[in-house]
Design an enzyme around this catalytic site. Sequence first.
Site, PDB file in Angstrom:
ATOM      1  N   ASP A  89       0.816  -1.223   0.000  1.00 27.10           N
ATOM      2  CA  ASP A  89       0.000   0.000   0.000  1.00 27.10           C
ATOM      3  C   ASP A  89       0.846   1.267   0.000  1.00 27.10           C
ATOM      4  OD1 ASP A  89      -2.212  -1.566  -0.004  1.00 27.10           O
ATOM      5  OD2 ASP A  89      -2.869  -1.078   2.032  1.00 27.10           O
ATOM      6  N   ARG A 115       1.631   5.294  17.284  1.00 26.18           N
ATOM      7  CA  ARG A 115       1.184   6.308  16.317  1.00 26.18           C
ATOM      8  C   ARG A 115       1.588   7.731  16.679  1.00 26.18           C
ATOM      9  NH1 ARG A 115       1.033   1.451  14.342  1.00 26.18           N
ATOM     10  NH2 ARG A 115      -0.253   1.217  12.475  1.00 26.18           N
ATOM     11  N   ASP A 132      -5.913   4.541  13.467  1.00 33.99           N
ATOM     12  CA  ASP A 132      -4.559   5.057  13.251  1.00 33.99           C
ATOM     13  C   ASP A 132      -4.547   6.415  12.563  1.00 33.99           C
ATOM     14  OD1 ASP A 132      -3.508   2.891  14.566  1.00 33.99           O
ATOM     15  OD2 ASP A 132      -3.245   1.702  12.746  1.00 33.99           O
ATOM     16  N   SER A 134      -4.387  -8.346   8.297  1.00 36.24           N
ATOM     17  CA  SER A 134      -3.688  -7.065   8.366  1.00 36.24           C
ATOM     18  C   SER A 134      -2.905  -7.067   9.679  1.00 36.24           C
ATOM     19  CB  SER A 134      -4.702  -5.922   8.345  1.00 36.24           C
ATOM     20  OG  SER A 134      -4.074  -4.733   8.754  1.00 36.24           O
TER      21      SER A 134
END
Length: 409
Positions: free
Chosen positions: A13, A101, A130, A181
Amino acid sequence: MSRMVLAYSGGLDTSVLLKRLIAEGHEVVAMTANLGESDAVAGAGAEAELERVREKALALGAYDAVVIDARTRFVTQYVQPALAANALYEGVYPLSAALSRPLIAALLVETAHAYGAPVVAHGCTGKGNDQVRIELGVRGLDPAIAVRAPLREAPLSRPDAIAYAHAHGIPIAHTTAKPYSIDANLWGRSIEAGVLEDPWAGVPEDAYAWTAAPAARPAQADEIVLAFEAGAFRVAHADQHDVPAQTIAWLNARAGAHGVGRIDLVEDRVIGVKSREVYEAPAATVLIAAHKALERLTLTRDELRFKALADQRYAELAYDGLWLSPLRTALDAFNATCASRMTGEVRVRLHQGSAVVVGVRSPFALYDEALATYGAGDAFDHAAAGGFITCYGLPLDRVARVNAAPALV
Ligand code: ARG
């Protein structure tokens, strides 16, 4: 044409994003953070792997590519304060992804400053937590920086990503099916999507990478001793691990071998959706259990009652993307007053998926055997309890008498 910094993992991605942003005419600096994902358990090869990620970004046409080793910063500025707060979202999730994050946001801002870039970009979708954490992290540090989320502007399906990669010479790792994921760092590994989306379905063994399957766990229990000093931790009998990041990696391996730290949660995302998330966090599970046990020995009842509420708020702030909230800083200050007494040792037994505290001691222990004992040497003043109960029970006494009294006519 503007310069921007992209949070780059090297995966499909963000590689597609990198190419697309370059095609839009931007000078893109790829920023990759090393948060110990690769050495969380094994330790070897992480640096070479990240160098390949950097080279991949440059080969795809990045203006520049940087890998930032943020492992120590992650542990000292994010993991240790979270441990001081026993931070577990919805009571069980140690916030591994959530804690990383705001650090990634800080690294994006710092890289943007270093390169004179007015924009940063990330590859989060519009559906998760996120995006909230990274964007609030950037705004809380430098509100003048603009944030782009291209996957929110135009969601990218997996077949589209693969087709784009083929058309633009982006190398794809030859894993045919990518059933989940995954996000990982030293504090834990999160697994979502695929077959896990049905909360009735059990978690397939292949979702796990850090924790041994039931059949592969040793029959013998393993005991470790964790030593805390003013809140800082180390493994008492493995003194080669003086660096907290190494201690965490060591604990992930040691406790993971016994299957410790598997978490299966239907959790509430910030954006209002419930989602089924699976985690592996052996070190976090052991350390939080040990830290709580030490607190029970050394903190007063009032501190413990208040701290349980404060700890829950702390976990919510971290989860909700509000790491930079002044309330979090205030709670850190409260936790620091407790941490000064967080010195002692905790014995933890690892066996068949569980980490159980079996012993605890501290020079600051408020526990006093002479007061607690039912045996010889009892120093507690039994007679004093009678008067205490008389006064303590007065409100109940009054209520009972009033209820029993005949109604007024
Ligand atoms: N649900 C977790 C959280 O919000 C994990 C998210 C991890 N991200 C991922 N792309 N798998 O903290």
